[in-house]
Design a protein around this motif. Structure first.
Motif, PDB file in Angstrom:
ATOM      1  N   ARG A  97    -109.614 -20.740  25.437  1.00 57.06           N
ATOM      2  CA  ARG A  97    -109.949 -22.142  25.167  1.00 57.06           C
ATOM      3  C   ARG A  97    -108.988 -22.773  24.171  1.00 57.06           C
ATOM      4  O   ARG A  97    -108.647 -23.956  24.283  1.00 57.06           O
ATOM      5  CB  ARG A  97    -111.382 -22.248  24.660  1.00 57.06           C
ATOM      6  CG  ARG A  97    -112.411 -22.188  25.770  1.00 57.06           C
ATOM      7  CD  ARG A  97    -113.733 -22.732  25.312  1.00 57.06           C
ATOM      8  NE  ARG A  97    -114.520 -21.734  24.602  1.00 57.06           N
ATOM      9  CZ  ARG A  97    -115.467 -22.022  23.725  1.00 57.06           C
ATOM     10  NH1 ARG A  97    -115.704 -23.277  23.393  1.00 57.06           N
ATOM     11  NH2 ARG A  97    -116.165 -21.059  23.157  1.00 57.06           N
ATOM     12  N   ALA A  98    -108.571 -21.993  23.184  1.00 57.71           N
ATOM     13  CA  ALA A  98    -107.656 -22.531  22.179  1.00 57.71           C
ATOM     14  C   ALA A  98    -106.258 -22.773  22.748  1.00 57.71           C
ATOM     15  O   ALA A  98    -105.546 -23.670  22.287  1.00 57.71           O
ATOM     16  CB  ALA A  98    -107.569 -21.579  20.991  1.00 57.71           C
ATOM     17  N   CYS A  99    -105.863 -21.996  23.748  1.00 59.62           N
ATOM     18  CA  CYS A  99    -104.485 -22.047  24.225  1.00 59.62           C
ATOM     19  C   CYS A  99    -104.289 -22.838  25.514  1.00 59.62           C
ATOM     20  O   CYS A  99    -103.180 -23.342  25.756  1.00 59.62           O
ATOM     21  CB  CYS A  99    -103.963 -20.627  24.445  1.00 59.62           C
ATOM     22  SG  CYS A  99    -103.831 -19.631  22.940  1.00 59.62           S
ATOM     23  N   CYS A 100    -105.310 -22.919  26.353  1.00 58.36           N
ATOM     24  CA  CYS A 100    -105.092 -23.395  27.717  1.00 58.36           C
ATOM     25  C   CYS A 100    -105.724 -24.750  28.004  1.00 58.36           C
ATOM     26  O   CYS A 100    -106.928 -24.950  27.777  1.00 58.36           O
ATOM     27  CB  CYS A 100    -105.646 -22.375  28.714  1.00 58.36           C
ATOM     28  SG  CYS A 100    -104.768 -20.804  28.684  1.00 58.36           S
ATOM     29  N   MET A 101    -104.920 -25.637  28.545  1.00 56.02           N
ATOM     30  CA  MET A 101    -105.398 -26.852  29.178  1.00 56.02           C
ATOM     31  C   MET A 101    -105.685 -26.545  30.650  1.00 56.02           C
ATOM     32  O   MET A 101    -105.185 -25.537  31.193  1.00 56.02           O
ATOM     33  CB  MET A 101    -104.349 -27.961  29.054  1.00 56.02           C
ATOM     34  CG  MET A 101    -104.067 -28.405  27.629  1.00 56.02           C
ATOM     35  SD  MET A 101    -105.450 -29.344  26.927  1.00 56.02           S
ATOM     36  CE  MET A 101    -105.301 -30.881  27.843  1.00 56.02           C
ATOM     37  N   PRO A 102    -106.467 -27.386  31.342  1.00 53.90           N
ATOM     38  CA  PRO A 102    -106.697 -27.145  32.765  1.00 53.90           C
ATOM     39  C   PRO A 102    -105.387 -26.990  33.537  1.00 53.90           C
ATOM     40  O   PRO A 102    -104.454 -27.776  33.371  1.00 53.90           O
ATOM     41  CB  PRO A 102    -107.463 -28.395  33.202  1.00 53.90           C
ATOM     42  CG  PRO A 102    -108.201 -28.824  31.972  1.00 53.90           C
ATOM     43  CD  PRO A 102    -107.255 -28.531  30.834  1.00 53.90           C
TER      44      PRO A 102
END
Length: 363
Positions: A97-102
């Motif tokens: 969640r901290a690293c990835c955008m959709p």
């Protein structure tokens, strides 16, 4: 279309919740738990410690006492930061969640721990698995090519791997770390059984995080994992961590366990010895009519392949022995079963039931 169907995400509706097999009354050898439990001599002392916990208060936000106890009994570099989670599962979710955008890519060699892909899906990230070699060693050329093509934000390396039990070579981890365009998470859930760790090198590179858990050591029920990384990574991941995510009972129980850590280390050493005995027993089943392939393991379980694996699994279950059928998880795992290494008594119960089942199927 019902209100629920119009409201809940379509990808959630299309999948199923994680299924935990019923195990009541069974010899439970499916989940890599330590079968030995809290040493009896420590149980009363733990109960006394838990009696003092202020259940009416929220936990301290940073778990400073727990971190101090952990650092006193581990190899965490002094300058590294520690983040705690409700099991390492929660930390995997937080990292993604901290690293990835959709649409961003999360990558791992496969087959591996299924939750890397699951948590990627819930963050709308794309999980890209790179097949291992048939012997479950790392296919480095394929992984390097995939990283170059897909530019993953996060690469997970299970060290050792689940469900195969195979450990990477340290030089392979370094090669992946140097080539990765984003964060590399070295997941050391089975470190206690592996005689290998990347922890001492976590600050040597700018893109490494080491993940561990207390679950395999004998504290699966308290649900505590921890991530170790540089302050830069820890600060960002901490922003998506729920406040008070580790409860006071868990903190107290683990602090207590750390003051008696030698007892759990002794249990781990015994399980490692039992692993080799069980491996030899499984290999001895091989004969001209039966091919049993037992894979090397640096964890507290063994993966093995034999004909009619599903029928063997069902036959064991009817005899009160619960192991894990993994044959449908990935093509490389065809006809494979995974069994947790347990006590001498439970290992023998498993072997006796296995021999009986094989004899029945041969009729």
């Amino acid at each position: 279309m019902s209100l629920m169907q119009k409201t809940v995400r379509t990808d959630v509706q299309a999948t199923q919740a994680y299924v935990v097999a019923p195990a009541q009354g069974m010899v439970k050898l499916d989940a890599m738990e330590n079968p030995q439990g809290m040493p009896a001599a420590l149980q009363d002392a733990l109960a006394e410690a838990l009696k003092t916990v202020a259940l009416n208060r929220y936990p301290e936000p940073k778990a400073a006492a727990l971190e101090a106890a952990l650092r006193a009994h581990s190899d965490i570099p002094k300058a590294a930061q520690v983040l705690f989670g409700n099991g390492s599962d929660e930390l995997i979710d937080l990292i993604i969640r901290a690293c990835c955008m959709p649409g961003d890519v999360v990558m791992s060699p496969v087959p591996t721990f299924v939750m890397y892909a699951v948590y990627s899906q819930w963050s709308h990230a794309q999980f890209v698995g790179v097949d291992l070699n048939p012997d479950f060693t790392l296919n480095m050329p394929a992984l390097l090519k995939a990283m170059s093509t897909h530019q993953p934000k996060v690469v997970f390396l299970a060290y050792p791997n689940n469900p195969t039990g195979v450990a990477l070579r340290e030089a392979e981890i370094v090669q992946v770390v140097k080539a990765a365009p984003g964060l590399v998470v070295v997941d050391e859930a089975y470190e206690a059984f592996a005689d290998a760790s990347f922890m001492s090198r976590v600050l040597e590179f700018p893109n490494v995080l080491v993940l561990r858990t207390f679950s395999k050591l004998g504290l699966a029920g308290v649900r505590l994992g921890y991530a170790v990384a540089s302050s830069a990574w820890a600060e960002q991941i901490d922003k998506v961590r729920p406040p008070y995510n580790v409860n006071v009972l868990t903190r107290t129980a683990v602090e207590f366990a750390l003051t008696h850590f030698e007892a759990f280390e002794a249990q781990a050493a015994q399980l490692k010895a039992n692993r080799e005995t069980l491996r030899e027993a499984l290999q001895s089943l091989r004969n001209p009519q039966l091919v049993v392939e037992v894979f090397d393991s640096c964890a507290n379980f063994l993966l093995f392949r034999l004909p009619n694996a599903w029928e063997v699994f069902e036959g064991l279950k009817k005899k009160g022995i619960l192991i894990k059928y993994v044959g449908k998880a990935h093509p490389l795992l065809a006809d494979c079963l995974r069994v947790t290494v347990s006590t001498d008594h439970e290992n023998q119960q498993f072997l006796d039931a296995l021999k009986q089942t094989l004899a029945e199927l041969a009729q």
